[in-house]
Design a protein around this motif. Structure first.
Motif, PDB file in Angstrom:
ATOM      1  N   VAL A 228     146.260 109.064 -22.355  1.00 19.95           N
ATOM      2  CA  VAL A 228     145.477 110.064 -21.621  1.00 19.95           C
ATOM      3  C   VAL A 228     146.365 111.275 -21.299  1.00 19.95           C
ATOM      4  O   VAL A 228     145.934 112.427 -21.395  1.00 19.95           O
ATOM      5  CB  VAL A 228     144.887 109.444 -20.336  1.00 19.95           C
ATOM      6  CG1 VAL A 228     144.250 110.514 -19.457  1.00 19.95           C
ATOM      7  CG2 VAL A 228     143.861 108.385 -20.689  1.00 19.95           C
ATOM      8  N   GLU A 232     145.593 115.055 -22.376  1.00 17.13           N
ATOM      9  CA  GLU A 232     145.494 116.210 -21.466  1.00 17.13           C
ATOM     10  C   GLU A 232     146.443 117.325 -21.914  1.00 17.13           C
ATOM     11  O   GLU A 232     146.109 118.511 -21.841  1.00 17.13           O
ATOM     12  CB  GLU A 232     145.789 115.771 -20.035  1.00 17.13           C
ATOM     13  CG  GLU A 232     144.696 114.837 -19.514  1.00 17.13           C
ATOM     14  CD  GLU A 232     144.454 114.979 -18.024  1.00 17.13           C
ATOM     15  OE1 GLU A 232     144.940 115.960 -17.426  1.00 17.13           O
ATOM     16  OE2 GLU A 232     143.777 114.108 -17.462  1.00 17.13           O
ATOM     17  N   ASN A 250     137.680 105.579 -26.291  1.00 22.34           N
ATOM     18  CA  ASN A 250     137.013 104.302 -25.988  1.00 22.34           C
ATOM     19  C   ASN A 250     136.539 103.535 -27.226  1.00 22.34           C
ATOM     20  O   ASN A 250     135.498 102.891 -27.198  1.00 22.34           O
ATOM     21  CB  ASN A 250     135.818 104.523 -25.038  1.00 22.34           C
ATOM     22  CG  ASN A 250     136.242 105.005 -23.656  1.00 22.34           C
ATOM     23  OD1 ASN A 250     137.149 105.823 -23.536  1.00 22.34           O
ATOM     24  ND2 ASN A 250     135.603 104.509 -22.619  1.00 22.34           N
ATOM     25  N   ILE A 255     140.552 103.742 -21.560  1.00 20.97           N
ATOM     26  CA  ILE A 255     141.789 104.049 -20.833  1.00 20.97           C
ATOM     27  C   ILE A 255     141.700 105.358 -20.048  1.00 20.97           C
ATOM     28  O   ILE A 255     142.703 105.877 -19.572  1.00 20.97           O
ATOM     29  CB  ILE A 255     143.021 104.085 -21.792  1.00 20.97           C
ATOM     30  CG1 ILE A 255     142.808 105.119 -22.924  1.00 20.97           C
ATOM     31  CG2 ILE A 255     143.305 102.698 -22.374  1.00 20.97           C
ATOM     32  CD1 ILE A 255     144.046 105.357 -23.795  1.00 20.97           C
ATOM     33  N   GLY A 256     140.502 105.921 -19.962  1.00 22.64           N
ATOM     34  CA  GLY A 256     140.362 107.167 -19.194  1.00 22.64           C
ATOM     35  C   GLY A 256     140.194 108.400 -20.060  1.00 22.64           C
ATOM     36  O   GLY A 256     140.224 109.522 -19.548  1.00 22.64           O
ATOM     37  N   GLN A 259     137.117 110.653 -19.095  1.00 21.70           N
ATOM     38  CA  GLN A 259     137.358 111.533 -17.947  1.00 21.70           C
ATOM     39  C   GLN A 259     138.223 112.731 -18.357  1.00 21.70           C
ATOM     40  O   GLN A 259     137.987 113.854 -17.889  1.00 21.70           O
ATOM     41  CB  GLN A 259     138.046 110.742 -16.825  1.00 21.70           C
ATOM     42  CG  GLN A 259     137.141 109.742 -16.107  1.00 21.70           C
ATOM     43  CD  GLN A 259     136.862 108.450 -16.885  1.00 21.70           C
ATOM     44  OE1 GLN A 259     137.339 108.255 -17.997  1.00 21.70           O
ATOM     45  NE2 GLN A 259     136.076 107.563 -16.303  1.00 21.70           N
ATOM     46  N   ALA A 260     139.201 112.490 -19.229  1.00 18.32           N
ATOM     47  CA  ALA A 260     140.057 113.593 -19.681  1.00 18.32           C
ATOM     48  C   ALA A 260     139.232 114.621 -20.452  1.00 18.32           C
ATOM     49  O   ALA A 260     139.397 115.830 -20.278  1.00 18.32           O
ATOM     50  CB  ALA A 260     141.197 113.063 -20.550  1.00 18.32           C
ATOM     51  N   LYS A 263     137.119 116.623 -18.062  1.00 23.52           N
ATOM     52  CA  LYS A 263     137.979 117.540 -17.304  1.00 23.52           C
ATOM     53  C   LYS A 263     138.250 118.833 -18.084  1.00 23.52           C
ATOM     54  O   LYS A 263     138.270 119.915 -17.519  1.00 23.52           O
ATOM     55  CB  LYS A 263     139.294 116.826 -16.969  1.00 23.52           C
ATOM     56  CG  LYS A 263     140.251 117.633 -16.119  1.00 23.52           C
ATOM     57  CD  LYS A 263     141.462 116.791 -15.737  1.00 23.52           C
ATOM     58  CE  LYS A 263     142.583 117.650 -15.191  1.00 23.52           C
ATOM     59  NZ  LYS A 263     143.820 116.851 -15.018  1.00 23.52           N
ATOM     60  N   ARG A 276     133.023 101.472 -19.575  1.00 25.91           N
ATOM     61  CA  ARG A 276     132.975 100.927 -18.218  1.00 25.91           C
ATOM     62  C   ARG A 276     131.925 101.704 -17.423  1.00 25.91           C
ATOM     63  O   ARG A 276     131.562 102.819 -17.796  1.00 25.91           O
ATOM     64  CB  ARG A 276     134.349 101.088 -17.538  1.00 25.91           C
ATOM     65  CG  ARG A 276     135.502 100.466 -18.316  1.00 25.91           C
ATOM     66  CD  ARG A 276     136.838 100.913 -17.763  1.00 25.91           C
ATOM     67  NE  ARG A 276     137.007 102.377 -17.835  1.00 25.91           N
ATOM     68  CZ  ARG A 276     138.110 103.034 -17.499  1.00 25.91           C
ATOM     69  NH1 ARG A 276     139.173 102.365 -17.084  1.00 25.91           N
ATOM     70  NH2 ARG A 276     138.176 104.348 -17.579  1.00 25.91           N
ATOM     71  N   GLU A 278     132.360 103.228 -14.751  1.00 29.64           N
ATOM     72  CA  GLU A 278     132.941 104.492 -14.296  1.00 29.64           C
ATOM     73  C   GLU A 278     132.921 105.564 -15.400  1.00 29.64           C
ATOM     74  O   GLU A 278     132.870 106.758 -15.102  1.00 29.64           O
ATOM     75  CB  GLU A 278     134.358 104.276 -13.760  1.00 29.64           C
ATOM     76  CG  GLU A 278     135.352 103.766 -14.779  1.00 29.64           C
ATOM     77  CD  GLU A 278     136.343 102.754 -14.182  1.00 29.64           C
ATOM     78  OE1 GLU A 278     135.976 101.581 -13.994  1.00 29.64           O
ATOM     79  OE2 GLU A 278     137.489 103.153 -13.920  1.00 29.64           O
ATOM     80  N   ASP A 279     132.948 105.118 -16.665  1.00 27.76           N
ATOM     81  CA  ASP A 279     132.858 106.087 -17.768  1.00 27.76           C
ATOM     82  C   ASP A 279     131.441 106.667 -17.846  1.00 27.76           C
ATOM     83  O   ASP A 279     131.264 107.869 -18.066  1.00 27.76           O
ATOM     84  CB  ASP A 279     133.231 105.426 -19.095  1.00 27.76           C
ATOM     85  CG  ASP A 279     134.642 104.861 -19.086  1.00 27.76           C
ATOM     86  OD1 ASP A 279     135.523 105.507 -18.479  1.00 27.76           O
ATOM     87  OD2 ASP A 279     134.858 103.782 -19.662  1.00 27.76           O
ATOM     88  N   ALA A 282     130.956 109.035 -14.969  1.00 26.35           N
ATOM     89  CA  ALA A 282     131.670 110.302 -15.157  1.00 26.35           C
ATOM     90  C   ALA A 282     130.868 111.256 -16.047  1.00 26.35           C
ATOM     91  O   ALA A 282     130.912 112.476 -15.876  1.00 26.35           O
ATOM     92  CB  ALA A 282     133.045 110.037 -15.770  1.00 26.35           C
TER      93      ALA A 282
END
Ligand SMILES: [Zn+2]
Length: 411
Positions: A228, A232, A250, A255-256, A259-260, A263, A276, A278-279, A282
């Motif tokens: 991640v 970024e 994914n 692993i996030g 979200q990256a 962002k 997930r 949370e994904d 987001a």
């Protein structure tokens, strides 16, 4: 040059003014005109409606579509169509028990494709890739995104991007280019990931931007590839040159990366086999399109993107092929639409929305592609004589295409 298509049994995906995308419950709605006509001038749709409202039957060319369905050509927003050779031996290796990750660890996979591409001339690379472009056009694709990422050196990445540019110039299909220099770590940088990212960011990216060779920037954000933090760093560098993120996340691990992407205002986050809660959360209230690649799941026997859960949570979803030599040697959007219905439990309406208007959005083409709308490109599929549009995904493996029009011309 005007073309009039008459007696269309069902004209699908019509809209009065271009919408951005469809999400959640709206994805179950597929606007249809029965017994319809559509009028094209050169490469543009200028009118459509019910046959009873057609005032005169005058055009340079008239196509009688009795018993046939007409829909917008597929918008395939994620491919790697420009590559050299193939990886059929790895296909056999996998049948014999090796995993995708084991093959990659043995120096196969993406690095294998890169090695071959580096020694293939630009002319030869163009020739091999043009065959695939012609193939997907016949399969009903009217717009396609193509990534670099099998070069992994300055020269080879630029060679790929120049081939993409030349294909766009020479074929009527609309092509969008993505710079994917951070697709894998070249063997010589095995223990120096940051050094390779320096090359991508400081050496290759400025030339890609200067020569206007790509609109999007991509990275394989995955355990064992790029983190991640790496993602970024790259997206931040890309944004300095105005490149919009459109990233691989994914696929094997969450692993996030989602979200990256959000962002850095990614137009899309692609793969998403592992999602997930949370994904999913987001992605709500973001402008980032999630993209599923069911042919890749089919070919690798990995989980499918949880489309039901995502759409039921109110998200949009796009479908694309991921056409590439390693994990998806197929550019058939008809198969993608069928597989989405069969394996991901998407309804035919949702799958067609995902493969047209949402696919267009995922490559910044929603104003010109992905629906039947006055002023949009005349990119159309005319099906064989079939009972209803449900028959398109139902008859998997049979493409049921009678004719394809791209920019108003029969392919
Ligand atoms: Zn891909």
């Amino acid at each position: 040059m005007t073309t009039l298509i008459i007696n269309i049994k069902e004209l699908l995906q019509v809209e009065d003014s271009p919408k951005k995308m469809v999400s959640g419950k709206e994805m179950k709605i597929l606007p249809v005109v029965n017994d319809a006509f559509i009028l094209i001038e050169n490469d543009i749709i200028i009118n459509f409606g019910e046959m009873k409202d057609l005032s005169n039957l005058i055009a340079d060319k008239i196509i009688d579509a009795s018993g046939r369905i007409v829909l917008p050509a597929w918008c395939d927003s994620h491919t790697h169509i420009v590559y050299a050779g193939n990886r059929e031996q790895e296909f056999v290796d996998r049948i014999n028990g090796l995993t995708y990750e084991e093959i990659a660890n043995n120096g196969g996979g993406i690095l294998n494709s890169a090695k071959l591409l580096q020694t293939t001339s630009e002319e030869e690379l163009y020739k091999q890739s043009a065959v695939r472009i012609e193939e997907v056009m016949k399969l009903g694709t009217g717009a396609v995104e193509i990534k670099s990422g099998y070069g992994l050196t300055l020269d080879a990445e630029l060679k790929m991007l120049r081939v993409i540019k030349k294909l766009n110039k020479n074929y009527p299909i609309t092509i969008k280019a993505t710079f994917l220099g951070a697709h894998a770590l070249p063997f010589e940088f095995k223990n120096n990931k940051n050094d390779y990212l320096d090359v991508v960011i400081n050496d290759i990216l400025p030339i890609v931007a200067k020569e206007n060779l790509a609109e999007f920037i991509d990275i394989f954000c995955e355990t064992g590839y790029f983190s991640v933090e790496d993602t970024e760093r790259l997206l931040n560098a890309g944004s300095n040159y105005g490149l919009i993120p459109k990233i691989h996340v994914n696929q094997f691990n969450a692993i996030g990366g989602v979200q990256a992407g959000i962002k850095y205002k990614a137009v899309s986050v692609d793969h998403l086999e592992e999602m997930r809660d949370e994904d999913i959360n987001a992605l709500k209230n973001s402008n980032t399109m999630p993209v599923a690649l069911p042919s890749c799941s089919f070919f690798l026997s990995i989980p499918y993107t949880p489309a039901r859960k995502m759409i039921d949570a109110g998200l949009p979803l796009a479908l694309a092929t991921d056409y590439n030599p390693g994990s998806t040697p197929s550019g058939n959007m008809n198969f993608v639409v069928s597989t989405a219905c069969i394996k991901m439990k998407m309804t035919p309406e949702e799958a067609i929305n995902a493969a047209t208007i949402n696919g267009a959005y995922a490559m910044g083409l929603e104003k010109t592609h992905g629906s039947i709308c006055k002023g949009k490109k005349a990119n159309l599929i005319i099906t064989e004589q079939i009972p209803s549009y449900n028959f398109i995904p139902y008859s998997f493996g049979n493409n049921k295409i009678y004719q394809v029009l791209i920019e108003g011309k029969i392919i």
